[in-house]
Design a protein around this motif. Sequence first.
Motif, PDB file in Angstrom:
ATOM      1  N   LEU A   1       0.985  -1.122  -0.153  1.00  0.00           N
ATOM      2  CA  LEU A   1      -0.114   0.104   0.171  1.00  0.00           C
ATOM      3  C   LEU A   1       0.823   1.206   0.218  1.00  0.00           C
ATOM      4  O   LEU A   1       0.557   2.221  -0.730  1.00  0.00           O
ATOM      5  CB  LEU A   1      -0.729   0.114   1.279  1.00  0.00           C
ATOM      6  N   PHE A   2       1.846   1.333   0.938  1.00  0.00           N
ATOM      7  CA  PHE A   2       2.629   2.491   0.841  1.00  0.00           C
ATOM      8  C   PHE A   2       3.567   2.534  -0.126  1.00  0.00           C
ATOM      9  O   PHE A   2       3.978   3.819  -0.666  1.00  0.00           O
ATOM     10  CB  PHE A   2       3.672   2.405   2.295  1.00  0.00           C
ATOM     11  N   ALA A   3       3.934   1.556  -0.763  1.00  0.00           N
ATOM     12  CA  ALA A   3       4.951   1.819  -2.104  1.00  0.00           C
ATOM     13  C   ALA A   3       3.922   2.270  -3.219  1.00  0.00           C
ATOM     14  O   ALA A   3       4.534   2.699  -4.257  1.00  0.00           O
ATOM     15  CB  ALA A   3       5.453   0.123  -2.467  1.00  0.00           C
ATOM     16  N   SER A   4       2.840   2.003  -2.989  1.00  0.00           N
ATOM     17  CA  SER A   4       1.785   2.581  -4.301  1.00  0.00           C
ATOM     18  C   SER A   4       1.568   3.964  -4.224  1.00  0.00           C
ATOM     19  O   SER A   4       1.335   4.336  -5.522  1.00  0.00           O
ATOM     20  CB  SER A   4       0.384   2.098  -4.105  1.00  0.00           C
ATOM     21  N   PHE A   5       2.022   4.755  -3.339  1.00  0.00           N
ATOM     22  CA  PHE A   5       2.106   6.130  -3.481  1.00  0.00           C
ATOM     23  C   PHE A   5       3.420   6.888  -3.161  1.00  0.00           C
ATOM     24  O   PHE A   5       3.571   8.119  -3.441  1.00  0.00           O
ATOM     25  CB  PHE A   5       0.938   6.712  -2.650  1.00  0.00           C
ATOM     26  N   LEU A   6       4.200   6.149  -2.477  1.00  0.00           N
ATOM     27  CA  LEU A   6       5.500   6.694  -1.870  1.00  0.00           C
ATOM     28  C   LEU A   6       6.595   6.598  -3.236  1.00  0.00           C
ATOM     29  O   LEU A   6       6.221   5.709  -4.137  1.00  0.00           O
ATOM     30  CB  LEU A   6       6.212   6.103  -0.906  1.00  0.00           C
ATOM     31  N   ASP A   7       7.542   7.246  -3.263  1.00  0.00           N
ATOM     32  CA  ASP A   7       8.513   7.066  -4.302  1.00  0.00           C
ATOM     33  C   ASP A   7       9.484   5.899  -3.990  1.00  0.00           C
ATOM     34  O   ASP A   7       9.537   5.236  -2.953  1.00  0.00           O
ATOM     35  CB  ASP A   7       9.489   8.301  -4.508  1.00  0.00           C
ATOM     36  N   PRO A   8      10.326   5.595  -4.981  1.00  0.00           N
ATOM     37  CA  PRO A   8      11.263   4.356  -4.719  1.00  0.00           C
ATOM     38  C   PRO A   8      12.230   4.418  -3.538  1.00  0.00           C
ATOM     39  O   PRO A   8      12.533   3.283  -2.933  1.00  0.00           O
ATOM     40  CB  PRO A   8      11.978   4.282  -6.041  1.00  0.00           C
ATOM     41  N   THR A   9      12.267   5.511  -2.809  1.00  0.00           N
ATOM     42  CA  THR A   9      12.977   5.726  -1.625  1.00  0.00           C
ATOM     43  C   THR A   9      12.305   5.282  -0.439  1.00  0.00           C
ATOM     44  O   THR A   9      12.916   4.811   0.592  1.00  0.00           O
ATOM     45  CB  THR A   9      13.642   7.015  -1.187  1.00  0.00           C
TER      46      THR A   9
ATOM     47  N   TRP B   1       2.330  12.677  -3.263  1.00  0.00           N
ATOM     48  CA  TRP B   1       1.718  11.474  -2.698  1.00  0.00           C
ATOM     49  C   TRP B   1       0.176  11.058  -3.009  1.00  0.00           C
ATOM     50  O   TRP B   1      -0.041  10.175  -3.767  1.00  0.00           O
ATOM     51  CB  TRP B   1       1.889  11.306  -1.206  1.00  0.00           C
ATOM     52  N   ARG B   2      -0.615  12.221  -2.902  1.00  0.00           N
ATOM     53  CA  ARG B   2      -1.832  12.280  -3.112  1.00  0.00           C
ATOM     54  C   ARG B   2      -2.314  11.755  -4.493  1.00  0.00           C
ATOM     55  O   ARG B   2      -3.126  10.944  -5.041  1.00  0.00           O
ATOM     56  CB  ARG B   2      -2.739  13.572  -2.934  1.00  0.00           C
TER      57      ARG B   2
END
Length: 441
Positions: A174-182, A384-385
Motif C-alpha cells: 500500500l505504501f509503495a503504491s504512493f511513495l517514491d522508490p526511496t 503522494w496524493r
Amino acid sequence: MTRPATTPDHRPRTSDPNPGAADRTAGVPRQAGAARRPDVARPPAGRPARTAVAAHLVGRALRRLPLDVNTGPTRGPETPGRPDITLHDPDAFFRRIGRDGLIGFGESYMAGEWDSDDLTGLLTVLATHVDDLVPAPLRGLRPLWVSARPGRDRNTRRGARENIHRHYDLSNDLFASFLDPTLSYSSAVFTAFPARAEDLPAAQHRKIDRLLDLAHVTDGTELLEIGTGWGELALRAAARGARVTTLTLSAEQAELARARIHAAGLTDRVDVQLRDYRDAEGRYDAVVSVEMIEAVGAEYWPSYFAALRGALRPGGRVALQSITMGHRQMRNTAATHTWISKYVFPGGLIPSRRAITEHAAAAGLRTVSDEGFAEHYAQTLRLWRERFTASRQTVTDLGFDTVFQRLWEFYLAYSEAGFRSRYLDVRQIVLAEKPPTAERS
C-alpha cells in the motif's frame, strides 16, 4: 505500482488491513464494511436539536467562506478559482457533525455523503478559517461536542506497538503504491516549485543528507536512528561509512528495511532492531529521528527526550525532523479525539515548537538550530496524493475497499491543506547537550 528494491526472497508481504480497512473475501473487498467501520456505515441516530444547530452554524459558515456550496444533485453557479462542496445527503452530513463535530465531517466524506472537485482546496479554506467556523460566544461550549481521547490509545509500551501496527503495518505494498522508490514517508526538500513526481527521490535524499549533515554524521560515526521507516536514512548513513543502529516497532517495516539493507550489501553497518525507543541501549555520536515525535504522545514526550539525551555521547548532536503546530492549537488538540487520531494515527499528537524546546531543555538539551519548510511538505503530500489517486486499481487489488480509499484520500488532502494554510509546519531541529552550569563563588 512502484515496487520496493528487494531481492526475490524478500518480497514485501501484504498484511491484513487494520480495523479501519476493508473486509475481504478471497481478496475481494466488500464495500459496506459495517462490522469494521460501524460509525461510517450508518449515520448516527437523529438528535433533532443538535442536527438543527449543526445545520444552522455549519451551513452559515460554509456560505460565508470563499466556497461554492451545492446541495443535492443540482449544482449552482460556480465561481472560477473557488473550491466547491456538494452535499449528496445533507441530513446525514449535519447529523454526523451534530453528534461528532469534525470526526463526523470526515466520516461523512468516507461514507460518500459529500464531495468536492477540489478536496485539498476546500480543506485549505476550512483550515485557514478554522477559528471562524464557530461563533466566538459558542467556542466555550467546545467540550460539549468533542470527545476525549480513548484510554486504549495511550502509548504505553504495549499501546505504542498496537498504535504503530494499526498504521504502518497496513501493507508495505500500500505504501509503495504512493511513495517514491526511496519509500520515504516524511517531507522532502525541493529546489524548485511546483515539484514534479520525478523530483521526489532526489528531494528525499536531499532531506536525509541535510539531517545527516546537521548531526555531523561522517565516516566512522556511530548513529542511533529512532524510527526506521523502510530504511532509507539508515542506508544513506551507512553509505557514508557510519555504523547505524535503527529502532522501529513496525514488524512490516523492519522486515523490508532489513531486506533492502541486505540487497545493498550493508548488513555489517546497519542493525535494525524491533525495539521501543524507551529501551534503547548504548551511547552514540549522533541521534536522528524523523517525524517520530508525533507518534509518541504528549504524556511520553519527557521519556522521548530523556531517551535522546541518554543515548548521546558528550559533544554529540540530535537532529530531529518534526511536524509542528501552534501551541494553543496543540493544547486544544491534546485531549481531543480527532478524525486523525481515530482513523489514521491513534495515540499521536503534533507538538508545538515551544513544547519541543521546553521538553528538550528539561532533559538537558539545548536548541542549536531550528528551520521550517512547510511549503515543501505541501508539495510532498500533493505528489503522494496524486500517486495514490493514480494507483486506485492497485490499492483495490490489495484488498482495500472504497471507504478505505476515501479515508486515505481525505487524510492526504487534509494534511496537505494543513501545510498550505500554515496551520502546520515541518522543521529540522538540532539539539545538543546543555553546557554545565557555572558554579557561583
